[in-house]
Design a protein around this motif. Structure first.
Motif, PDB file in Angstrom:
ATOM      1  N   ALA A   7       0.828  -1.202   0.000  1.00 44.43           N
ATOM      2  CA  ALA A   7       0.000   0.000   0.000  1.00 44.43           C
ATOM      3  C   ALA A   7       0.865   1.254   0.000  1.00 44.43           C
ATOM      4  O   ALA A   7       0.563   2.236  -0.700  1.00 44.43           O
ATOM      5  CB  ALA A   7      -0.922  -0.008   1.221  1.00 44.43           C
ATOM      6  N   ALA A   8       1.957   1.244   0.783  1.00 46.47           N
ATOM      7  CA  ALA A   8       2.850   2.403   0.832  1.00 46.47           C
ATOM      8  C   ALA A   8       3.535   2.622  -0.511  1.00 46.47           C
ATOM      9  O   ALA A   8       3.642   3.759  -0.999  1.00 46.47           O
ATOM     10  CB  ALA A   8       3.890   2.213   1.937  1.00 46.47           C
ATOM     11  N   VAL A   9       4.012   1.546  -1.121  1.00 50.83           N
ATOM     12  CA  VAL A   9       4.674   1.654  -2.423  1.00 50.83           C
ATOM     13  C   VAL A   9       3.694   2.131  -3.495  1.00 50.83           C
ATOM     14  O   VAL A   9       4.013   3.006  -4.316  1.00 50.83           O
ATOM     15  CB  VAL A   9       5.310   0.308  -2.826  1.00 50.83           C
ATOM     16  N   LEU A  10       2.487   1.564  -3.490  1.00 51.47           N
ATOM     17  CA  LEU A  10       1.475   1.991  -4.455  1.00 51.47           C
ATOM     18  C   LEU A  10       1.059   3.441  -4.203  1.00 51.47           C
ATOM     19  O   LEU A  10       0.753   4.180  -5.144  1.00 51.47           O
ATOM     20  CB  LEU A  10       0.253   1.075  -4.376  1.00 51.47           C
ATOM     21  N   GLY A  11       1.056   3.840  -2.922  1.00 49.83           N
ATOM     22  CA  GLY A  11       0.751   5.232  -2.607  1.00 49.83           C
ATOM     23  C   GLY A  11       1.788   6.176  -3.189  1.00 49.83           C
ATOM     24  O   GLY A  11       1.449   7.226  -3.758  1.00 49.83           O
ATOM     25  N   ALA A  12       3.071   5.813  -3.074  1.00 51.89           N
ATOM     26  CA  ALA A  12       4.139   6.632  -3.661  1.00 51.89           C
ATOM     27  C   ALA A  12       3.991   6.699  -5.177  1.00 51.89           C
ATOM     28  O   ALA A  12       4.136   7.770  -5.790  1.00 51.89           O
ATOM     29  CB  ALA A  12       5.500   6.054  -3.282  1.00 51.89           C
ATOM     30  N   LEU A  13       3.691   5.555  -5.797  1.00 50.63           N
ATOM     31  CA  LEU A  13       3.485   5.524  -7.244  1.00 50.63           C
ATOM     32  C   LEU A  13       2.287   6.377  -7.636  1.00 50.63           C
ATOM     33  O   LEU A  13       2.310   7.085  -8.652  1.00 50.63           O
ATOM     34  CB  LEU A  13       3.282   4.081  -7.703  1.00 50.63           C
ATOM     35  N   GLY A  14       1.242   6.338  -6.806  1.00 51.36           N
ATOM     36  CA  GLY A  14       0.053   7.137  -7.077  1.00 51.36           C
ATOM     37  C   GLY A  14       0.341   8.632  -7.022  1.00 51.36           C
ATOM     38  O   GLY A  14      -0.109   9.395  -7.891  1.00 51.36           O
ATOM     39  N   TYR A  15       1.105   9.071  -6.018  1.00 52.44           N
ATOM     40  CA  TYR A  15       1.458  10.490  -5.934  1.00 52.44           C
ATOM     41  C   TYR A  15       2.270  10.922  -7.152  1.00 52.44           C
ATOM     42  O   TYR A  15       2.081  12.022  -7.686  1.00 52.44           O
ATOM     43  CB  TYR A  15       2.254  10.768  -4.655  1.00 52.44           C
ATOM     44  N   ALA A  16       3.202  10.060  -7.579  1.00 56.55           N
ATOM     45  CA  ALA A  16       4.017  10.387  -8.745  1.00 56.55           C
ATOM     46  C   ALA A  16       3.157  10.456 -10.012  1.00 56.55           C
ATOM     47  O   ALA A  16       3.255  11.408 -10.795  1.00 56.55           O
ATOM     48  CB  ALA A  16       5.127   9.351  -8.910  1.00 56.55           C
ATOM     49  N   ALA A  17       2.313   9.446 -10.201  1.00 58.06           N
ATOM     50  CA  ALA A  17       1.445   9.434 -11.380  1.00 58.06           C
ATOM     51  C   ALA A  17       0.477  10.618 -11.363  1.00 58.06           C
ATOM     52  O   ALA A  17       0.206  11.233 -12.407  1.00 58.06           O
ATOM     53  CB  ALA A  17       0.665   8.114 -11.433  1.00 58.06           C
ATOM     54  N   GLY A  18      -0.028  10.960 -10.174  1.00 60.94           N
ATOM     55  CA  GLY A  18      -0.930  12.100 -10.063  1.00 60.94           C
ATOM     56  C   GLY A  18      -0.254  13.396 -10.475  1.00 60.94           C
ATOM     57  O   GLY A  18      -0.851  14.239 -11.155  1.00 60.94           O
ATOM     58  N   SER A  19       1.011  13.560 -10.082  1.00 62.07           N
ATOM     59  CA  SER A  19       1.752  14.768 -10.458  1.00 62.07           C
ATOM     60  C   SER A  19       1.926  14.858 -11.968  1.00 62.07           C
ATOM     61  O   SER A  19       1.774  15.940 -12.561  1.00 62.07           O
ATOM     62  CB  SER A  19       3.130  14.768  -9.778  1.00 62.07           C
ATOM     63  N   ILE A  20       2.240  13.726 -12.602  1.00 67.52           N
ATOM     64  CA  ILE A  20       2.430  13.730 -14.052  1.00 67.52           C
ATOM     65  C   ILE A  20       1.118  14.027 -14.773  1.00 67.52           C
ATOM     66  O   ILE A  20       1.071  14.823 -15.716  1.00 67.52           O
ATOM     67  CB  ILE A  20       3.003  12.382 -14.522  1.00 67.52           C
ATOM     68  N   LEU A  70       8.781   6.043   2.581  1.00 67.04           N
ATOM     69  CA  LEU A  70       8.408   5.402   1.322  1.00 67.04           C
ATOM     70  C   LEU A  70       7.587   6.350   0.446  1.00 67.04           C
ATOM     71  O   LEU A  70       7.752   6.389  -0.778  1.00 67.04           O
ATOM     72  CB  LEU A  70       7.628   4.122   1.596  1.00 67.04           C
ATOM     73  N   LEU A  71       6.713   7.129   1.065  1.00 71.39           N
ATOM     74  CA  LEU A  71       5.928   8.096   0.307  1.00 71.39           C
ATOM     75  C   LEU A  71       6.818   9.186  -0.286  1.00 71.39           C
ATOM     76  O   LEU A  71       6.559   9.688  -1.388  1.00 71.39           O
ATOM     77  CB  LEU A  71       4.844   8.727   1.188  1.00 71.39           C
ATOM     78  N   ALA A  72       7.878   9.561   0.439  1.00 77.76           N
ATOM     79  CA  ALA A  72       8.815  10.549  -0.089  1.00 77.76           C
ATOM     80  C   ALA A  72       9.493  10.033  -1.354  1.00 77.76           C
ATOM     81  O   ALA A  72       9.955  10.819  -2.192  1.00 77.76           O
ATOM     82  CB  ALA A  72       9.869  10.891   0.965  1.00 77.76           C
ATOM     83  N   GLY A  73       9.530   8.712  -1.507  1.00 81.97           N
ATOM     84  CA  GLY A  73      10.081   8.137  -2.722  1.00 81.97           C
ATOM     85  C   GLY A  73       9.295   8.490  -3.964  1.00 81.97           C
ATOM     86  O   GLY A  73       9.760   8.253  -5.086  1.00 81.97           O
ATOM     87  N   SER A  74       8.106   9.076  -3.783  1.00 77.19           N
ATOM     88  CA  SER A  74       7.315   9.498  -4.943  1.00 77.19           C
ATOM     89  C   SER A  74       8.063  10.541  -5.761  1.00 77.19           C
ATOM     90  O   SER A  74       7.848  10.663  -6.975  1.00 77.19           O
ATOM     91  CB  SER A  74       5.963  10.057  -4.492  1.00 77.19           C
ATOM     92  N   LEU A  75       8.959  11.308  -5.121  1.00 73.97           N
ATOM     93  CA  LEU A  75       9.740  12.290  -5.855  1.00 73.97           C
ATOM     94  C   LEU A  75      10.635  11.619  -6.891  1.00 73.97           C
ATOM     95  O   LEU A  75      10.772  12.091  -8.022  1.00 73.97           O
ATOM     96  CB  LEU A  75      10.589  13.115  -4.884  1.00 73.97           C
ATOM     97  N   ALA A  76      11.263  10.510  -6.489  1.00 80.77           N
ATOM     98  CA  ALA A  76      12.106   9.770  -7.427  1.00 80.77           C
ATOM     99  C   ALA A  76      11.272   9.229  -8.580  1.00 80.77           C
ATOM    100  O   ALA A  76      11.673   9.308  -9.756  1.00 80.77           O
ATOM    101  CB  ALA A  76      12.823   8.631  -6.704  1.00 80.77           C
ATOM    102  N   LEU A  77      10.100   8.687  -8.259  1.00 79.84           N
ATOM    103  CA  LEU A  77       9.229   8.169  -9.303  1.00 79.84           C
ATOM    104  C   LEU A  77       8.735   9.275 -10.225  1.00 79.84           C
ATOM    105  O   LEU A  77       8.629   9.089 -11.441  1.00 79.84           O
ATOM    106  CB  LEU A  77       8.036   7.448  -8.661  1.00 79.84           C
TER     107      LEU A  77
END
Length: 268
Positions: A7-20, A70-77
């Motif tokens: 869930a945490a990893v998917l949350g990070a991916l979601g934040y990244a995808a949302g930004s794009i 893990l959510l901060a990893g959304s920046l890398a994504l």
């Protein structure tokens, strides 16, 4: 633990995808009215909301420091996705920061064992409720403050929301879900989330997205980690204290680097 970690990893991916999606949605548009008619922009907002819900799922089983890192990893994504889908420029230090961040998140993920939601006493609940109220008041009162001030307030707001979500006691059956509305921590979570959202919007309105995002994630990683250890009783896997401390510093440092990357989409 596997479900919470996913869930945490998917949350990070979601934040990244949302930004794009939001970045693509604002291209060619002008003004808030145009954004409300952009399917991509609205989809991006929806993905952000889903990512936030996934983070709440992760906070039920994982310590706060692990989830927030893990959510901060959304920046890398975000940087990687922007390079692929938007053709954004990727600096050498961005590439190094992405690799270092991935390694640091691996350490943080290994250090965070599954831990059920803690029981917070009346004093802790009052502290979180007061903090949420004061943050919302500060956002409303400090209207003439600069972007940095609002970015810090946003980070604090989201931090209190994360701590409230971690400590919130949920009913055992869906039929009793209405009881959550009477929980002080549920109100603290909601008020702090509103304060964070308003503050981050003000930070982006008053200054560039890079520094604001760097401050936001720095606060969101450090404050919940410290408060989680002291207030919620979060624990690190035995023998992992030193690597975890170093990894958290790396997460913050890489977040600052990546937030200033030209690959991070500007928000409106």
């Amino acid at each position: 633990m596997e479900l919470a970690l996913a869930a945490a990893v998917l949350g990070a991916l979601g934040y990244a995808a949302g930004s794009i999606l939001q970045a693509v949605g604002v291209r060619g548009g002008s003004g808030a009215a145009a954004l409300t008619r952009s399917p991509l922009y609205l989809t991006g907002l929806g993905v952000d909301g889903l990512a936030w819900l996934l983070s709440l799922v992760a906070l039920r089983r994982l310590p706060t420091f692990a989830v927030q890192s893990l959510l901060a990893g959304s920046l890398a994504l975000t940087v990687v996705l922007a390079r692929v889908f938007l053709g954004s420029r990727l600096r050498r230090r961005d590439t190094a920061a992405v690799l270092a961040l991935v390694a640091a998140l691996g350490v943080v993920g290994g250090a965070g064992t599954e831990q059920p939601s803690p029981t917070v006493g009346p004093g802790g609940q009052v502290a979180l409720c007061v903090a949420a109220g004061l943050l919302l008041l500060a956002v409303l009162v400090l209207r003439r403050s600069g972007s940095a001030t609002f970015a810090v307030l946003a980070g604090l707001g989201y931090s209190v929301a994360a701590l409230g979500a971690r400590a919130l006691t949920l009913p055992g059956a869906w039929s009793q879900a209405w009881r959550v509305a009477g929980e002080p921590l549920a109100w603290a979570l909601a008020v702090a989330g509103v304060a964070g959202t308003l503050a981050y919007a003000a930070a982006l309105e008053k200054g560039p997205v890079g520094p604001a995002t760097a401050l936001l994630w720095s606060v969101e990683v450090v404050v919940p980690a410290v408060a989680g250890f002291g207030l919620l009783g979060d624990v690190v896997r035995p023998g992992w204290w030193a690597p975890t401390a170093v990894a958290l510093v790396v997460v913050v440092g890489c977040s600052v680097v990546l937030a200033g990357s030209p690959a991070v989409p500007e928000e409106t």
